[in-house]
Design an enzyme around this catalytic site. Structure first.
Site, PDB file in Angstrom:
ATOM      1  N   TYR A 155       0.851  -1.195   0.000  1.00  0.00           N
ATOM      2  CA  TYR A 155       0.000   0.000   0.000  1.00  0.00           C
ATOM      3  C   TYR A 155       0.884   1.243   0.000  1.00  0.00           C
ATOM      4  CZ  TYR A 155      -3.889  -3.074   1.268  1.00  0.00           C
ATOM      5  OH  TYR A 155      -4.832  -4.068   1.272  1.00  0.00           O
ATOM      6  N   SER A 156       0.616   2.147  -0.946  1.00  0.00           N
ATOM      7  CA  SER A 156       1.320   3.425  -0.954  1.00  0.00           C
ATOM      8  C   SER A 156       0.986   4.196   0.315  1.00  0.00           C
ATOM      9  CB  SER A 156       0.914   4.253  -2.176  1.00  0.00           C
ATOM     10  OG  SER A 156       1.285   3.607  -3.374  1.00  0.00           O
ATOM     11  N   CYS A 335      -0.276   7.085 -10.699  1.00  0.00           N
ATOM     12  CA  CYS A 335      -0.478   6.087  -9.648  1.00  0.00           C
ATOM     13  C   CYS A 335      -1.958   5.719  -9.595  1.00  0.00           C
ATOM     14  CB  CYS A 335      -0.015   6.626  -8.296  1.00  0.00           C
ATOM     15  SG  CYS A 335       0.024   5.366  -6.986  1.00  0.00           S
ATOM     16  N   GLU A 375       3.696   4.090 -11.142  1.00  0.00           N
ATOM     17  CA  GLU A 375       3.525   2.988 -10.191  1.00  0.00           C
ATOM     18  C   GLU A 375       2.049   2.633 -10.157  1.00  0.00           C
ATOM     19  OE1 GLU A 375       6.011   2.350  -6.527  1.00  0.00           O
ATOM     20  OE2 GLU A 375       4.132   2.988  -5.582  1.00  0.00           O
ATOM     21  N   TYR A 377      -1.016  -0.706 -10.051  1.00  0.00           N
ATOM     22  CA  TYR A 377      -1.206  -2.005  -9.403  1.00  0.00           C
ATOM     23  C   TYR A 377      -2.452  -2.698  -9.930  1.00  0.00           C
ATOM     24  CZ  TYR A 377      -3.724   1.540  -6.706  1.00  0.00           C
ATOM     25  OH  TYR A 377      -4.495   2.609  -6.340  1.00  0.00           O
TER      26      TYR A 377
END
Length: 377
Positions: A155-156, A335, A375, A377
């Site tokens: 988790y960012s 992101c 980045e 996911y």
């Protein structure tokens, strides 16, 4: 030392030259005095977005432009001393046991799904930099590997290195609860729900959580040029690292004195899905020359072709300015869900071709110059 506390009041502001208006939250500053030996108070900022009808560009009118904005004191400033970011201090086999401080739902009732802001106390033992991630290992046994723990989920981190309490002892995560609905029945199937996200969103203050990391260098905020331009593109919980950037740029009194431009593009489903909207609106009010904030609401807005408004459509609206900034050395960050990138890439390619540029060559140069940060996911 004087700090700024904020209270929320509702104001209607005109947009453009017509009669349309937007209702949004603004913050009224009050002066509070604390002795140098007092604990630094947490700045109280409502995390939930305003649920009224919004337009994509927020217009802020200010009768008096302050010469300087009081910022929040942070500690310990020793966290500024490291020359390299902390990496992998705690690994999967030996995680750090942290403690849940708070869990708050941060979306409105009409948002599709639930997103929570989760504050975790690591007591200063798992330091990190803005743009890094924590791993979380949910309790229980991995059903696919009997006797083994669950896989780690990354988790960012949504707070600066000083955390939401500005004391260097906490980290915050922005987590959307992962649920599964049977396509045939339309009913939720709890057995297929996301293990880690549900553990975190269901957690209570005092619960223990095993964390790993920190990890990641791709989204570290470059601070070598404090006057640089940073273009941030997010969908949903991909907003997390940018919240940390913006708090460091505009909220905290740190050695890094930001004098550049920060431009945030945020794509969510609807107004109720906006994340940290009040914080970002406060920056707009206080730093109108240094911060831009544009949103794409896919279920409420239409793009130029009459289709749903996605974040790439909002970027295209300002493509000339975005490309000029990139040509001038701006950093651009992406992101969120990996599904966002094909649409963004297609849009940027089309815009480049319309400008008579070769997108593949331009992208290659952006990567070579370390201006391109992704980045997903």
């Amino acid at each position: 030392m004087a700090h700024t506390a904020v209270s929320q009041v509702s104001t209607i502001l005109p947009v453009g030259g017509g009669d349309s208006t937007i209702r949004r939250s603004v913050f009224k500053a009050h002066s509070l005095s604390f002795t140098d030996n007092s604990c630094t108070p947490a700045l109280s900022l409502h995390l939930k977005s305003n649920n009224a009808k919004l337009r994509s560009r927020y217009v802020v009118y200010s009768s008096v432009q302050q010469a300087s904005k009081p910022k929040v004191s942070v500690a310990p400033l020793d966290l500024e001393n490291a020359k390299e970011p902390p990496m992998h201090l705690f690994k999967n086999k030996e995680p750090y046991t942290a403690t849940i401080v708070s869990v708050e739902r941060v979306v409105g009732p009409k948002a599709p799904g639930e997103t929570c802001h989760i504050v975790i106390n690591h007591d200063g033992n798992v330091p990190y930099w803005e743009g890094q991630s924590y791993g979380v290992i949910p309790p229980g046994e991995n059903p696919k590997k009997p006797g083994q723990p669950h896989n780690v989920r990354l988790y960012s981190i949504a707070s600066t290195r000083y955390g939401d309490n500005f004391d260097g002892k906490t980290a915050s995560l922005c987590v959307r609860r992962a649920t599964y609905y049977d396509p045939e029945t339309g009913k939720e199937d709890p057995s297929k729900a996301g293990v880690c996200s549900n553990f975190l969103c269901n957690a209570k203050p005092g619960d223990k959580v095993n964390i790993t990391g920190p990890s990641g260098k791709i989204l570290l905020l470059p601070e070598d040029d404090p006057k640089a331009t940073h273009i941030m593109v997010a969908t949903g919980t991909g907003i997390a690292p940018y919240r940390s950037y913006l708090r460091r740029m505009f909220m905290e009194n740190v050695p890094f004195k930001f004098g550049g431009l920060a431009w945030l593009f945020l794509g969510v489903a609807n107004t109720d899905s906006l994340l940290y909207h009040d914080e970002f609106s406060k920056y707009l009010q206080d730093y109108p020359d240094q911060f831009k904030y544009d949103i794409a609401l896919s279920r409420e807005q239409k793009n130029a072709n009459g289709g749903k408004m996605y974040v790439q459509d909002k970027i295209e609206e300002y493509s000339d300015e975005v490309f000029k900034l990139l040509d001038g050395g701006a950093h651009i960050y992406f992101c969120g869900l990996k599904g966002m990138m094909p649409g963004i890439q297609d849009t940027l390619r089309r815009v480049a071709e319309e400008r008579g540029e070769n997108w593949d060559e331009k992208l290659s140069q952006l990567k070579k110059n370390k201006q391109w940060h992704v980045e997903v996911y």
